[in-house]
Scaffold this motif. Structure first.
Motif, PDB file in Angstrom:
ATOM      1  N   MET A 188      -6.220 -34.235 -28.275  1.00  0.00           N
ATOM      2  CA  MET A 188      -6.766 -35.488 -27.750  1.00  0.00           C
ATOM      3  C   MET A 188      -7.150 -35.339 -26.284  1.00  0.00           C
ATOM      4  SD  MET A 188      -4.083 -38.271 -29.310  1.00  0.00           S
ATOM      5  CE  MET A 188      -3.907 -38.585 -31.067  1.00  0.00           C
ATOM      6  N   ALA A 189      -6.287 -34.703 -25.513  1.00  0.00           N
ATOM      7  CA  ALA A 189      -6.540 -34.515 -24.087  1.00  0.00           C
ATOM      8  C   ALA A 189      -7.786 -33.663 -23.864  1.00  0.00           C
ATOM      9  CB  ALA A 189      -5.322 -33.876 -23.423  1.00  0.00           C
ATOM     10  N   ARG A 190      -7.935 -32.601 -24.634  1.00  0.00           N
ATOM     11  CA  ARG A 190      -9.123 -31.737 -24.486  1.00  0.00           C
ATOM     12  C   ARG A 190     -10.388 -32.497 -24.858  1.00  0.00           C
ATOM     13  NH1 ARG A 190      -5.557 -27.611 -26.469  1.00  0.00           N
ATOM     14  NH2 ARG A 190      -6.270 -27.954 -28.602  1.00  0.00           N
ATOM     15  N   PHE A 191     -10.293 -33.388 -25.840  1.00  0.00           N
ATOM     16  CA  PHE A 191     -11.452 -34.175 -26.257  1.00  0.00           C
ATOM     17  C   PHE A 191     -11.862 -35.164 -25.171  1.00  0.00           C
ATOM     18  CE2 PHE A 191     -12.993 -38.170 -28.171  1.00  0.00           C
ATOM     19  CZ  PHE A 191     -14.166 -37.717 -28.752  1.00  0.00           C
ATOM     20  N   LEU A 192     -10.906 -35.818 -24.550  1.00  0.00           N
ATOM     21  CA  LEU A 192     -11.193 -36.871 -23.578  1.00  0.00           C
ATOM     22  C   LEU A 192     -11.530 -36.345 -22.183  1.00  0.00           C
ATOM     23  CD1 LEU A 192      -8.362 -39.407 -24.525  1.00  0.00           C
ATOM     24  CD2 LEU A 192     -10.808 -39.665 -25.007  1.00  0.00           C
ATOM     25  N   ALA A 193     -11.050 -35.174 -21.861  1.00  0.00           N
ATOM     26  CA  ALA A 193     -11.155 -34.659 -20.489  1.00  0.00           C
ATOM     27  C   ALA A 193     -12.576 -34.668 -19.912  1.00  0.00           C
ATOM     28  CB  ALA A 193     -10.557 -33.259 -20.415  1.00  0.00           C
ATOM     29  N   PRO A 194     -13.621 -34.297 -20.671  1.00  0.00           N
ATOM     30  CA  PRO A 194     -14.966 -34.266 -20.068  1.00  0.00           C
ATOM     31  C   PRO A 194     -15.572 -35.645 -19.806  1.00  0.00           C
ATOM     32  CG  PRO A 194     -14.808 -32.819 -22.000  1.00  0.00           C
ATOM     33  CD  PRO A 194     -13.618 -33.718 -22.028  1.00  0.00           C
ATOM     34  N   MET A 195     -15.003 -36.709 -20.361  1.00  0.00           N
ATOM     35  CA  MET A 195     -15.586 -38.048 -20.232  1.00  0.00           C
ATOM     36  C   MET A 195     -15.261 -38.662 -18.878  1.00  0.00           C
ATOM     37  SD  MET A 195     -14.813 -39.701 -23.958  1.00  0.00           S
ATOM     38  CE  MET A 195     -15.008 -38.730 -25.461  1.00  0.00           C
ATOM     39  N   GLN A 196     -16.146 -39.550 -18.429  1.00  0.00           N
ATOM     40  CA  GLN A 196     -15.921 -40.291 -17.190  1.00  0.00           C
ATOM     41  C   GLN A 196     -15.175 -41.589 -17.522  1.00  0.00           C
ATOM     42  OE1 GLN A 196     -16.687 -39.100 -14.049  1.00  0.00           O
ATOM     43  NE2 GLN A 196     -17.089 -37.247 -15.235  1.00  0.00           N
ATOM     44  N   LEU A 197     -13.913 -41.443 -17.866  1.00  0.00           N
ATOM     45  CA  LEU A 197     -13.116 -42.605 -18.235  1.00  0.00           C
ATOM     46  C   LEU A 197     -12.622 -43.337 -16.997  1.00  0.00           C
ATOM     47  CD1 LEU A 197     -10.808 -41.279 -21.121  1.00  0.00           C
ATOM     48  CD2 LEU A 197     -12.825 -42.739 -21.353  1.00  0.00           C
ATOM     49  N   LYS A 198     -12.709 -44.655 -17.053  1.00  0.00           N
ATOM     50  CA  LYS A 198     -12.078 -45.461 -16.013  1.00  0.00           C
ATOM     51  C   LYS A 198     -10.559 -45.354 -16.140  1.00  0.00           C
ATOM     52  CE  LYS A 198     -12.023 -48.793 -12.839  1.00  0.00           C
ATOM     53  NZ  LYS A 198     -12.612 -48.649 -11.494  1.00  0.00           N
ATOM     54  N   ARG A 199     -10.095 -45.310 -17.402  1.00  0.00           N
ATOM     55  CA  ARG A 199      -8.662 -45.215 -17.630  1.00  0.00           C
ATOM     56  C   ARG A 199      -8.383 -44.937 -19.098  1.00  0.00           C
ATOM     57  NH1 ARG A 199      -7.117 -50.300 -16.309  1.00  0.00           N
ATOM     58  NH2 ARG A 199      -6.843 -50.895 -18.474  1.00  0.00           N
ATOM     59  N   LEU A 200      -7.335 -44.205 -19.358  1.00  0.00           N
ATOM     60  CA  LEU A 200      -6.785 -44.031 -20.698  1.00  0.00           C
ATOM     61  C   LEU A 200      -5.457 -44.774 -20.752  1.00  0.00           C
ATOM     62  CD1 LEU A 200      -6.300 -42.759 -23.520  1.00  0.00           C
ATOM     63  CD2 LEU A 200      -5.336 -40.771 -22.320  1.00  0.00           C
ATOM     64  N   ASP A 201      -5.344 -45.713 -21.673  1.00  0.00           N
ATOM     65  CA  ASP A 201      -4.085 -46.426 -21.884  1.00  0.00           C
ATOM     66  C   ASP A 201      -3.349 -45.792 -23.052  1.00  0.00           C
ATOM     67  OD1 ASP A 201      -4.710 -48.230 -19.887  1.00  0.00           O
ATOM     68  OD2 ASP A 201      -5.604 -49.672 -21.262  1.00  0.00           O
ATOM     69  N   ILE A 202      -2.101 -45.448 -22.851  1.00  0.00           N
ATOM     70  CA  ILE A 202      -1.296 -44.936 -23.950  1.00  0.00           C
ATOM     71  C   ILE A 202      -0.090 -45.846 -24.142  1.00  0.00           C
ATOM     72  CG2 ILE A 202      -2.038 -42.551 -23.584  1.00  0.00           C
ATOM     73  CD1 ILE A 202       0.718 -41.990 -22.383  1.00  0.00           C
ATOM     74  N   GLY A 203       0.361 -45.919 -25.369  1.00  0.00           N
ATOM     75  CA  GLY A 203       1.505 -46.766 -25.665  1.00  0.00           C
ATOM     76  C   GLY A 203       1.964 -46.549 -27.093  1.00  0.00           C
ATOM     77  N   SER A 204       2.899 -47.367 -27.504  1.00  0.00           N
ATOM     78  CA  SER A 204       3.379 -47.316 -28.872  1.00  0.00           C
ATOM     79  C   SER A 204       3.515 -48.738 -29.379  1.00  0.00           C
ATOM     80  CB  SER A 204       4.715 -46.564 -28.945  1.00  0.00           C
ATOM     81  OG  SER A 204       5.042 -46.252 -30.284  1.00  0.00           O
ATOM     82  N   ILE A 205       4.077 -48.908 -30.511  1.00  0.00           N
ATOM     83  CA  ILE A 205       4.167 -50.225 -31.134  1.00  0.00           C
ATOM     84  C   ILE A 205       5.057 -51.139 -30.294  1.00  0.00           C
ATOM     85  CG2 ILE A 205       4.949 -51.475 -33.185  1.00  0.00           C
ATOM     86  CD1 ILE A 205       4.406 -48.766 -34.703  1.00  0.00           C
ATOM     87  N   ASP A 206       4.481 -52.254 -29.842  1.00  0.00           N
ATOM     88  CA  ASP A 206       5.307 -53.227 -29.117  1.00  0.00           C
ATOM     89  C   ASP A 206       5.053 -54.645 -29.600  1.00  0.00           C
ATOM     90  OD1 ASP A 206       2.860 -53.837 -28.043  1.00  0.00           O
ATOM     91  OD2 ASP A 206       3.517 -53.804 -25.964  1.00  0.00           O
ATOM     92  N   ARG A 207       4.367 -54.750 -30.759  1.00  0.00           N
ATOM     93  CA  ARG A 207       4.171 -56.035 -31.418  1.00  0.00           C
ATOM     94  C   ARG A 207       4.388 -55.836 -32.917  1.00  0.00           C
ATOM     95  NH1 ARG A 207       1.700 -59.604 -27.920  1.00  0.00           N
ATOM     96  NH2 ARG A 207       0.847 -58.617 -26.052  1.00  0.00           N
TER      97      ARG A 207
END
Length: 307
Positions: A188-207
């Motif tokens: 996932m990190a290698r896939f996203l790295a070239p993009m100009q992302l403002k932010r990546l949010d990561i989390g797990s189930i909290d609802r």
């Protein structure tokens, strides 16, 4: 028919007013394990379609009613990019939204489709989900329609990221024992790295989720955060905070049910956003057995009680 829901206190986008493009029924090309909506078989198109004028009228009335909205969030009881009139909606929305930012929450599955991507390019902000890079894990966690191509989806996300001039966000939600293998996280990190992302949010189930699945630990999330940061990705691991005291939002029982049907809300958020009349109506619905109070990771959430 409640097209508008909220305002909702978003941890990442401020006070947000939601626009549901499928208010009557869930219409989605995924049936994700962790979805907050009740599980339903995935479909490749919307069968119930709202008129653009109907949606715009509801938005205008809501913006007149609720002041200081920071974000107008286009979503759906399902996947909003299945809405066939999204391009027309966004063009005409420019005339009534004023300074309010537009945000699209999408699973990213249709960004390869030019008719969809041209509509998505009109948003101020787009946030797409990425739950897996491997086909086997993708099918297990997102439970998509048959014959969907993960490779095509990933290529579409890449192309859109290159074309989009607004703020682009990504989100990954981890489910214990499904997509939390560190090797998958590296992919996932290698896939996203070239993009100009403002932010990546990561989390797990909290609802409360649609299916019986479990969150990963905070320690695992922090380990994954370190992996993404090592690739230069601006990653954010949110922690729940109490919203500023508002105590002025009054919702009818129908509006309460609509809001909670789309997104369970924490007891703390409700107490800070809603006035006493609304909270009393909420408690009455709970006493009637329509709502339930569920503890997820130590946080209490009100949601529609499963039948």
């Amino acid at each position: 028919m409640n097209i508008i829901f909220g305002p909702v206190a978003s941890r990442r986008f401020g006070e947000s007013l939601g626009v549901d493009l499928s208010p009557q029924t869930k219409q989605c090309n995924y049936d994700c394990l962790y979805c907050e909506l009740e599980g339903k078989k995935a479909q490749d198109s919307m069968q119930e379609i709202l008129e653009v004028d109907t949606i715009l009228t509801a938005i205008k009335e809501a913006l007149d009613k609720f002041k200081n909205i920071q974000s107008l969030t286009i979503t759906a009881n399902g996947e909003p990019t299945l809405y066939p009139n999204l391009y027309e909606l966004m063009l005409r929305l420019e005339d009534i939204k004023g300074d309010t930012q537009t945000l699209l929450l999408t699973n990213g599955s249709l960004l390869w489709d030019l008719s969809v991507s041209r509509a998505c390019l009109l948003f101020d902000k787009v946030k797409f989900s990425l739950d897996a890079i491997s086909q086997e894990i993708f099918k297990k966690i997102d439970r998509p329609i048959k014959n969907i191509s993960l490779e095509q989806i990933l290529q579409g996300i890449y192309q859109f990221s290159a074309d989009f001039s607004g703020e682009l966000y990504a989100e990954i939600l981890f489910v214990k024992g499904v997509n939390d293998d560190p090797k998958e996280v590296q992919k996932m990190a290698r896939f996203l790295a070239p993009m100009q992302l403002k932010r990546l949010d990561i989390g797990s189930i909290d609802r409360p989720p649609a299916y019986r699945v479990n969150p990963i630990s905070q320690e695992s999330l922090e380990n994954f955060e370190a992996i993404f940061k090592s690739y230069g990705i601006p990653v954010f691991l949110p922690k729940r905070i109490t919203s500023p005291k508002k105590d002025n939002l009054e919702l009818s029982k129908d509006e309460i049910l609509k809001t909670l049907a789309l997104r369970p809300m924490s007891k703390a958020d409700i107490q800070s956003l809603w006035n006493e009349t609304s909270i009393q109506r909420l408690l009455e619905l709970q006493q009637q057995g329509i709502l339930s109070l569920t503890n997820i990771n130590g946080v209490e959430f009100f949601s529609i009680k499963n039948k």
